[in-house]
Scaffold this motif. Structure first.
Motif, PDB file in Angstrom:
ATOM      1  N   THR A   1       2.359   9.233  -6.452  1.00  0.00           N
ATOM      2  CA  THR A   1       2.403  10.587  -5.913  1.00  0.00           C
ATOM      3  C   THR A   1       3.407  11.439  -6.679  1.00  0.00           C
ATOM      4  OG1 THR A   1       1.869   9.755  -3.697  1.00  0.00           O
ATOM      5  CG2 THR A   1       2.798  11.966  -3.844  1.00  0.00           C
TER       6      THR A   1
ATOM      7  N   TYR B   1       1.173   3.891  -3.110  1.00  0.00           N
ATOM      8  CA  TYR B   1       0.812   5.293  -2.927  1.00  0.00           C
ATOM      9  C   TYR B   1       1.945   6.207  -3.396  1.00  0.00           C
ATOM     10  CZ  TYR B   1      -0.989   9.567  -0.836  1.00  0.00           C
ATOM     11  OH  TYR B   1      -1.453  10.853  -0.648  1.00  0.00           O
TER      12      TYR B   1
ATOM     13  N   ARG C   1       0.828  -1.201   0.000  1.00  0.00           N
ATOM     14  CA  ARG C   1       0.000   0.000   0.000  1.00  0.00           C
ATOM     15  C   ARG C   1       0.870   1.262   0.000  1.00  0.00           C
ATOM     16  NH1 ARG C   1      -3.628   2.138   5.025  1.00  0.00           N
ATOM     17  NH2 ARG C   1      -4.681   3.857   3.987  1.00  0.00           N
TER      18      ARG C   1
ATOM     19  N   THR D   1       2.877  10.517   4.360  1.00  0.00           N
ATOM     20  CA  THR D   1       3.740  10.937   3.258  1.00  0.00           C
ATOM     21  C   THR D   1       4.245  12.361   3.481  1.00  0.00           C
ATOM     22  OG1 THR D   1       2.524   9.501   1.735  1.00  0.00           O
ATOM     23  CG2 THR D   1       3.874  11.234   0.753  1.00  0.00           C
TER      24      THR D   1
ATOM     25  N   GLU E   1      -1.696   9.434   3.485  1.00  0.00           N
ATOM     26  CA  GLU E   1      -1.442  10.754   2.910  1.00  0.00           C
ATOM     27  C   GLU E   1      -0.694  11.650   3.882  1.00  0.00           C
ATOM     28  OE1 GLU E   1      -3.799  14.401   0.632  1.00  0.00           O
ATOM     29  OE2 GLU E   1      -4.918  12.717   1.476  1.00  0.00           O
TER      30      GLU E   1
END
Length: 264
Positions: free
Chosen positions: A71, A67, A63, A106, A103
């Motif tokens: 991005t 992601y 995951r 990150t 999110e």
């Protein structure tokens, strides 16, 4: 994990009740009842730690990698900076594993890119450098409007720690910054060796344009000095970069490269 406990705890409680009833109503011995109770517990733990946990960890890592791979800004590092990419995916996986939304987690990785970005600013084209710093000024302005302390932390993460821009700034500005960063990374990777080597005489006009800031410019190079007025440093930085960006792109970019070469 919590939902699994809600299922297993009642199940083991029911098993214990059944075993107690069997001990009282049949010839089942106490030690035999203990074995009957412990056996499924041991099997469940073996299955959990040998299969369920590794599966869950693999899903969490997939995951995180997926992601980052989608991005802007981060995704190009997979091929450009594989060693850094590995560290980023490991850190993001760790944060997701302890419950942070992917999110926001990150956003905590932003500080890991500073060295790469500073290096790429020296190699990218004038337009990419000016565009990236222009977006950074927009971020400074947004942070300063909310809290000058946040802006100071953004500018000097080595002093008070950085800020998670994903949590603070609007998604539109975060997206704009991500696109500017990706363009900078792509542009600098494609640039020929030696294309951008530093300052030129065109900086003279830039220095003259900035001279009005006077001695206060020295404060920008002393962020950890307790005598420095940190509340005004963000405004001074905004003025500084705005004055540079008002110059023609080539002059602005050369002056910015010189600044980053000296101070990082």
């Amino acid at each position: 994990m919590s939902s699994l406990l809600l299922i297993t705890l009642p199940a083991f409680a029911l098993l214990a009740l059944i075993i107690i009833v069997l001990i009282k109503t049949t010839r089942l011995r106490l030690w035999q009842g203990l074995i009957l109770f412990l056996l499924p517990l041991v099997v469940a733990n073996l299955l959990w730690f040998s299969w369920a946990v590794p599966q869950q960890q693999a899903l969490e890592r997939d995951r995180a990698v997926s992601y980052l791979a989608q991005t802007p800004g981060y995704r190009v590092l997979q091929t450009q900076e594989p060693a850094l990419w590995l560290l980023l995916t490991q850190e993001l996986t760790r944060r997701v594993r302890v419950g942070e939304p992917v999110e926001q987690a990150t956003g905590e990785l932003r500080g890991w890119l500073l060295d790469v970005i500073n290096q790429r600013l020296m190699r990218a084209t004038d337009a990419a450098v000016v565009n990236y710093i222009g977006v950074s000024v927009e971020e400074m302005q947004a942070l300063n409007a909310r809290d000058p302390g946040l802006c100071f932390r953004f500018l000097y993460p080595q002093v008070n720690g950085g800020v998670n821009l994903v949590k603070i700034l609007p998604p539109s500005l975060n997206h704009k910054e991500a696109e500017a960063m990706e363009q900078l990374l792509l542009d600098s990777a494609a640039a020929a060796d030696g294309q951008r080597t530093g300052a030129t005489r065109s900086e003279t006009g830039g220095c003259a344009a900035l001279s009005a800031l006077g001695d206060k410019l020295q404060q920008l190079n002393m962020p950890s000095d307790t005598a420095v007025d940190r509340s005004s440093m963000c405004a001074m930085s905004i003025d500084l970069y705005s004055a540079i960006l008002a110059l023609p792109d080539k002059r602005a970019a050369n002056l910015l490269r010189r600044m980053f070469a000296v101070s990082g």
